[in-house]
Design a protein around this motif. Structure first.
Motif, PDB file in Angstrom:
ATOM      1  N   ARG A  96       0.802  -1.242   0.000  1.00 36.28           N
ATOM      2  CA  ARG A  96       0.000   0.000   0.000  1.00 36.28           C
ATOM      3  C   ARG A  96       0.830   1.285   0.000  1.00 36.28           C
ATOM      4  NH1 ARG A  96      -3.454  -3.255   4.291  1.00 36.28           N
ATOM      5  NH2 ARG A  96      -4.287  -4.724   2.797  1.00 36.28           N
ATOM      6  N   ALA A  97       2.059   1.219   0.512  1.00 38.72           N
ATOM      7  CA  ALA A  97       2.995   2.343   0.443  1.00 38.72           C
ATOM      8  C   ALA A  97       2.392   3.683   0.875  1.00 38.72           C
ATOM      9  CB  ALA A  97       3.587   2.452  -0.972  1.00 38.72           C
ATOM     10  N   LEU A  98       1.674   3.677   1.983  1.00 38.40           N
ATOM     11  CA  LEU A  98       1.117   4.936   2.503  1.00 38.40           C
ATOM     12  C   LEU A  98       2.164   5.642   3.358  1.00 38.40           C
ATOM     13  CD1 LEU A  98      -2.318   3.474   3.630  1.00 38.40           C
ATOM     14  CD2 LEU A  98      -1.895   4.922   1.619  1.00 38.40           C
ATOM     15  N   PHE A  99       1.995   6.941   3.529  1.00 35.26           N
ATOM     16  CA  PHE A  99       2.821   7.667   4.511  1.00 35.26           C
ATOM     17  C   PHE A  99       2.117   7.482   5.855  1.00 35.26           C
ATOM     18  CE2 PHE A  99       3.522  10.048   0.500  1.00 35.26           C
ATOM     19  CZ  PHE A  99       4.880   9.782   0.368  1.00 35.26           C
ATOM     20  N   THR A 100       2.599   6.536   6.647  1.00 35.89           N
ATOM     21  CA  THR A 100       1.829   6.104   7.819  1.00 35.89           C
ATOM     22  C   THR A 100       1.732   7.165   8.918  1.00 35.89           C
ATOM     23  OG1 THR A 100       3.817   5.011   8.610  1.00 35.89           O
ATOM     24  CG2 THR A 100       2.188   3.624   7.528  1.00 35.89           C
ATOM     25  N   THR A 101       2.702   8.096   8.970  1.00 33.26           N
ATOM     26  CA  THR A 101       2.641   9.112  10.031  1.00 33.26           C
ATOM     27  C   THR A 101       1.839  10.333   9.588  1.00 33.26           C
ATOM     28  OG1 THR A 101       4.719  10.053   9.297  1.00 33.26           O
ATOM     29  CG2 THR A 101       4.844   8.409  11.061  1.00 33.26           C
ATOM     30  N   LEU A 102       1.529  10.412   8.306  1.00 30.15           N
ATOM     31  CA  LEU A 102       0.701  11.525   7.824  1.00 30.15           C
ATOM     32  C   LEU A 102      -0.772  11.136   7.899  1.00 30.15           C
ATOM     33  CD1 LEU A 102       2.653  12.780   4.674  1.00 30.15           C
ATOM     34  CD2 LEU A 102       2.905  13.467   7.071  1.00 30.15           C
ATOM     35  N   THR A 103      -1.629  12.135   7.992  1.00 34.53           N
ATOM     36  CA  THR A 103      -3.066  11.846   8.100  1.00 34.53           C
ATOM     37  C   THR A 103      -3.615  11.365   6.747  1.00 34.53           C
ATOM     38  OG1 THR A 103      -3.753  14.047   7.430  1.00 34.53           O
ATOM     39  CG2 THR A 103      -3.368  13.715   9.793  1.00 34.53           C
ATOM     40  N   VAL A 104      -4.827  10.866   6.814  1.00 34.30           N
ATOM     41  CA  VAL A 104      -5.539  10.425   5.606  1.00 34.30           C
ATOM     42  C   VAL A 104      -5.592  11.589   4.609  1.00 34.30           C
ATOM     43  CG1 VAL A 104      -7.835   9.784   4.768  1.00 34.30           C
ATOM     44  CG2 VAL A 104      -6.879   8.680   6.818  1.00 34.30           C
ATOM     45  N   GLU A 105      -5.986  12.753   5.125  1.00 39.59           N
ATOM     46  CA  GLU A 105      -6.122  13.932   4.276  1.00 39.59           C
ATOM     47  C   GLU A 105      -4.783  14.296   3.617  1.00 39.59           C
ATOM     48  OE1 GLU A 105      -7.766  17.302   6.358  1.00 39.59           O
ATOM     49  OE2 GLU A 105      -8.640  17.984   4.470  1.00 39.59           O
ATOM     50  N   GLU A 106      -3.728  14.256   4.410  1.00 37.71           N
ATOM     51  CA  GLU A 106      -2.403  14.608   3.866  1.00 37.71           C
ATOM     52  C   GLU A 106      -1.959  13.610   2.798  1.00 37.71           C
ATOM     53  OE1 GLU A 106      -0.692  16.865   7.875  1.00 37.71           O
ATOM     54  OE2 GLU A 106      -0.480  14.697   7.679  1.00 37.71           O
ATOM     55  N   ASN A 107      -2.220  12.334   3.046  1.00 43.59           N
ATOM     56  CA  ASN A 107      -1.863  11.325   2.047  1.00 43.59           C
ATOM     57  C   ASN A 107      -2.559  11.595   0.717  1.00 43.59           C
ATOM     58  OD1 ASN A 107      -0.255   8.623   2.673  1.00 43.59           O
ATOM     59  ND2 ASN A 107      -1.130   9.365   4.600  1.00 43.59           N
ATOM     60  N   LEU A 108      -3.846  11.950   0.800  1.00 46.53           N
ATOM     61  CA  LEU A 108      -4.605  12.203  -0.425  1.00 46.53           C
ATOM     62  C   LEU A 108      -4.132  13.482  -1.101  1.00 46.53           C
ATOM     63  CD1 LEU A 108      -8.227  11.312   0.743  1.00 46.53           C
ATOM     64  CD2 LEU A 108      -6.860  10.069  -0.952  1.00 46.53           C
ATOM     65  N   ARG A 109      -3.986  14.514  -0.286  1.00 48.09           N
ATOM     66  CA  ARG A 109      -3.660  15.821  -0.836  1.00 48.09           C
ATOM     67  C   ARG A 109      -2.295  15.805  -1.549  1.00 48.09           C
ATOM     68  NH1 ARG A 109      -4.593  21.533   1.293  1.00 48.09           N
ATOM     69  NH2 ARG A 109      -5.564  20.636   3.115  1.00 48.09           N
ATOM     70  N   LEU A 110      -1.342  15.046  -0.971  1.00 53.24           N
ATOM     71  CA  LEU A 110      -0.013  14.969  -1.580  1.00 53.24           C
ATOM     72  C   LEU A 110      -0.035  14.327  -2.963  1.00 53.24           C
ATOM     73  CD1 LEU A 110       2.355  13.925   1.351  1.00 53.24           C
ATOM     74  CD2 LEU A 110       2.448  16.019  -0.022  1.00 53.24           C
ATOM     75  N   ALA A 111      -1.042  13.498  -3.207  1.00 53.15           N
ATOM     76  CA  ALA A 111      -1.097  12.794  -4.492  1.00 53.15           C
ATOM     77  C   ALA A 111      -1.771  13.624  -5.580  1.00 53.15           C
ATOM     78  CB  ALA A 111      -1.831  11.471  -4.321  1.00 53.15           C
ATOM     79  N   VAL A 112      -2.422  14.732  -5.181  1.00 53.87           N
ATOM     80  CA  VAL A 112      -3.111  15.579  -6.161  1.00 53.87           C
ATOM     81  C   VAL A 112      -2.081  16.458  -6.866  1.00 53.87           C
ATOM     82  CG1 VAL A 112      -4.838  17.415  -6.441  1.00 53.87           C
ATOM     83  CG2 VAL A 112      -5.220  15.582  -4.802  1.00 53.87           C
ATOM     84  N   THR A 113      -2.060  16.395  -8.184  1.00 56.91           N
ATOM     85  CA  THR A 113      -1.034  17.129  -8.932  1.00 56.91           C
ATOM     86  C   THR A 113      -1.286  18.631  -8.875  1.00 56.91           C
ATOM     87  OG1 THR A 113      -1.549  15.367 -10.495  1.00 56.91           O
ATOM     88  CG2 THR A 113       0.309  16.781 -11.047  1.00 56.91           C
ATOM     89  N   ASN A 114      -2.531  19.009  -9.081  1.00 57.33           N
ATOM     90  CA  ASN A 114      -2.842  20.432  -9.145  1.00 57.33           C
ATOM     91  C   ASN A 114      -3.621  20.846  -7.897  1.00 57.33           C
ATOM     92  OD1 ASN A 114      -3.417  23.005  -9.955  1.00 57.33           O
ATOM     93  ND2 ASN A 114      -3.792  22.380 -12.098  1.00 57.33           N
ATOM     94  N   ARG A 115      -3.001  21.700  -7.080  1.00 56.14           N
ATOM     95  CA  ARG A 115      -3.562  22.008  -5.761  1.00 56.14           C
ATOM     96  C   ARG A 115      -4.999  22.543  -5.810  1.00 56.14           C
ATOM     97  NH1 ARG A 115      -0.036  25.658  -1.711  1.00 56.14           N
ATOM     98  NH2 ARG A 115       1.655  24.238  -2.212  1.00 56.14           N
ATOM     99  N   LYS A 116      -5.325  23.254  -6.888  1.00 52.32           N
ATOM    100  CA  LYS A 116      -6.669  23.832  -6.960  1.00 52.32           C
ATOM    101  C   LYS A 116      -7.759  22.758  -7.155  1.00 52.32           C
ATOM    102  CE  LYS A 116      -6.954  25.136 -11.886  1.00 52.32           C
ATOM    103  NZ  LYS A 116      -7.303  23.778 -12.263  1.00 52.32           N
ATOM    104  N   ASP A 117      -7.331  21.559  -7.572  1.00 57.15           N
ATOM    105  CA  ASP A 117      -8.294  20.470  -7.759  1.00 57.15           C
ATOM    106  C   ASP A 117      -8.640  19.757  -6.457  1.00 57.15           C
ATOM    107  OD1 ASP A 117      -8.232  20.962 -10.453  1.00 57.15           O
ATOM    108  OD2 ASP A 117      -6.681  19.466 -10.850  1.00 57.15           O
ATOM    109  N   TRP A 118      -7.909  20.082  -5.382  1.00 57.99           N
ATOM    110  CA  TRP A 118      -8.059  19.327  -4.134  1.00 57.99           C
ATOM    111  C   TRP A 118      -9.500  19.231  -3.623  1.00 57.99           C
ATOM    112  CZ3 TRP A 118      -7.355  15.608  -1.118  1.00 57.99           C
ATOM    113  CH2 TRP A 118      -7.636  15.673   0.248  1.00 57.99           C
ATOM    114  N   PRO A 119     -10.251  20.347  -3.516  1.00 53.82           N
ATOM    115  CA  PRO A 119     -11.613  20.216  -2.968  1.00 53.82           C
ATOM    116  C   PRO A 119     -12.479  19.233  -3.761  1.00 53.82           C
ATOM    117  CG  PRO A 119     -10.966  22.526  -3.092  1.00 53.82           C
ATOM    118  CD  PRO A 119      -9.915  21.757  -3.824  1.00 53.82           C
ATOM    119  N   THR A 120     -12.424  19.313  -5.079  1.00 50.04           N
ATOM    120  CA  THR A 120     -13.224  18.395  -5.904  1.00 50.04           C
ATOM    121  C   THR A 120     -12.745  16.950  -5.743  1.00 50.04           C
ATOM    122  OG1 THR A 120     -12.428  19.977  -7.559  1.00 50.04           O
ATOM    123  CG2 THR A 120     -14.392  18.704  -8.140  1.00 50.04           C
ATOM    124  N   GLU A 121     -11.438  16.794  -5.735  1.00 47.47           N
ATOM    125  CA  GLU A 121     -10.884  15.436  -5.608  1.00 47.47           C
ATOM    126  C   GLU A 121     -11.267  14.835  -4.263  1.00 47.47           C
ATOM    127  OE1 GLU A 121      -9.596  13.678  -7.829  1.00 47.47           O
ATOM    128  OE2 GLU A 121      -9.232  15.178  -9.355  1.00 47.47           O
TER     129      GLU A 121
END
Ligand SMILES: Nc1ncnc2c1ncn2[C@@H]1O[C@H](COP(=O)(O)OP(=O)(O)O)[C@@H](O)[C@H]1O
Ligand SMILES: [Mg+2]
Length: 258
Positions: A96-121
């Motif tokens: 699964r290669a998650l960042f285990t010490t980062l939160t769920v939100e941080e894990n997801l947000r880091l994978a989003v390429t374009n920051r402005k897309d974050w709310p929709t994603e």
């Protein structure tokens, strides 16, 4: 209107792929595959058959030892993970290669390429996995196995894969959780039109969500065909696992309406 797979574009085409860990000694030989957009392929086979090796090679994490890989008509440079991911290939590895010490939100947000897309994603992923909404501020390492797998899939989806590779989704999970997660893979393919290669040990469950299936044994494709037909002929699958039959491929009827 029903869509059939034959109406869909080919998004992954690999030919004569040899893969493995040292030059001259491929553990997967002459692997050929054509996947349509929205197709779910169950990649099956006993331990050590070469399933992970295929996924890692497609994802550019292992140099291919021969053959070609095309994503949506573009040749992918073997052994270049970045090139493969830019071409739309995203791997959910078996650990699964998650960042285990980062939160769920941080894990997801880091994978989003374009920051402005974050709310929709974020909304899109939480619609698919409402359970994660209650877990957003929790470190990934504190999630249950099933929740970690949801997060790993969510993280892959925010990258908008053309081809999604999922290695042993059910590793370490109770069967009841697997039964809940696998249909989500079907939904992902249907709603995003991503092609999915699903490596799975729960064979019959995998066949209920897949369109097609392929069994690898000792690095060779020994059985390939329509998932529904293979589900109805479990003896063929058993023989393929045990190596007691001749290679058997029926690629003809993947056009079954979905
Ligand atoms: N890092 C590695 N170095 C050398 N050989 C490996 C490595 N990982 C796997 N193998 C070998 O490659 C073959 C295929 O393994 P793998 O792709 O992991 O199988 P599967 O995922 O189907 O269980 C096995 O014989 C395995 O022992
Ligand atoms: Mg494996």
């Amino acid at each position: 209107m029903t869509t059939t797979l034959t109406d869909q574009a080919t998004v992954l085409h690999c030919t004569n792929l040899d893969a493995g860990y040292s030059t001259g000694r491929p553990c997967v030989r002459d692997f050929n595959l054509e996947l349509k957009a929205g197709e779910v392929l169950a990649l099956l086979g006993p331990n050590g058959a070469g399933k992970t090796t295929v996924l890692m090679t497609l994802a550019g994490l292992l140099p291919s030892l021969g053959g070609t890989i095309d994503i949506a008509g573009h040749a992918v440079k073997p052994g270049h993970a970045r090139h493969a991911s830019q071409a739309g290939l995203v791997l959910v590895p078996d650990d699964r290669a998650l960042f285990t010490t980062l939160t769920v939100e941080e894990n997801l947000r880091l994978a989003v390429t374009n920051r402005k897309d974050w709310p929709t994603e974020k909304d899109r992923i939480l619609d698919l996995f409402p359970r994660l909404a209650e877990r957003l501020k929790i470190p990934a390492g504190a999630l249950s196995g099933g929740e970690q797998q949801m997060l790993a899939i969510g993280r892959a989806l925010v990258q908008h894969p053309t081809v999604l590779l999922i290695d042993e989704l059910s590793m370490g999970l109770a069967p009841v959780i697997v039964e809940r997660l696998l249909p989500i893979v079907r939904t992902v393919a249907d709603t995003t039109n991503a092609a999915v290669i699903l490596v799975e040990q729960h064979v019959q469950l995998a066949l209920t969500v897949a369109d097609t299936a392929l069994v690898l044994r000792h690095g060779t494709n020994v059985l390939q065909g329509n998932a529904r037909q293979l589900a109805a002929t479990p003896h063929l699958i058993e023989d393929a696992y045990l190596g007691t039959n001749e290679p058997h491929h029926t690629t003809a009827d993947i056009e079954t309406a979905r």
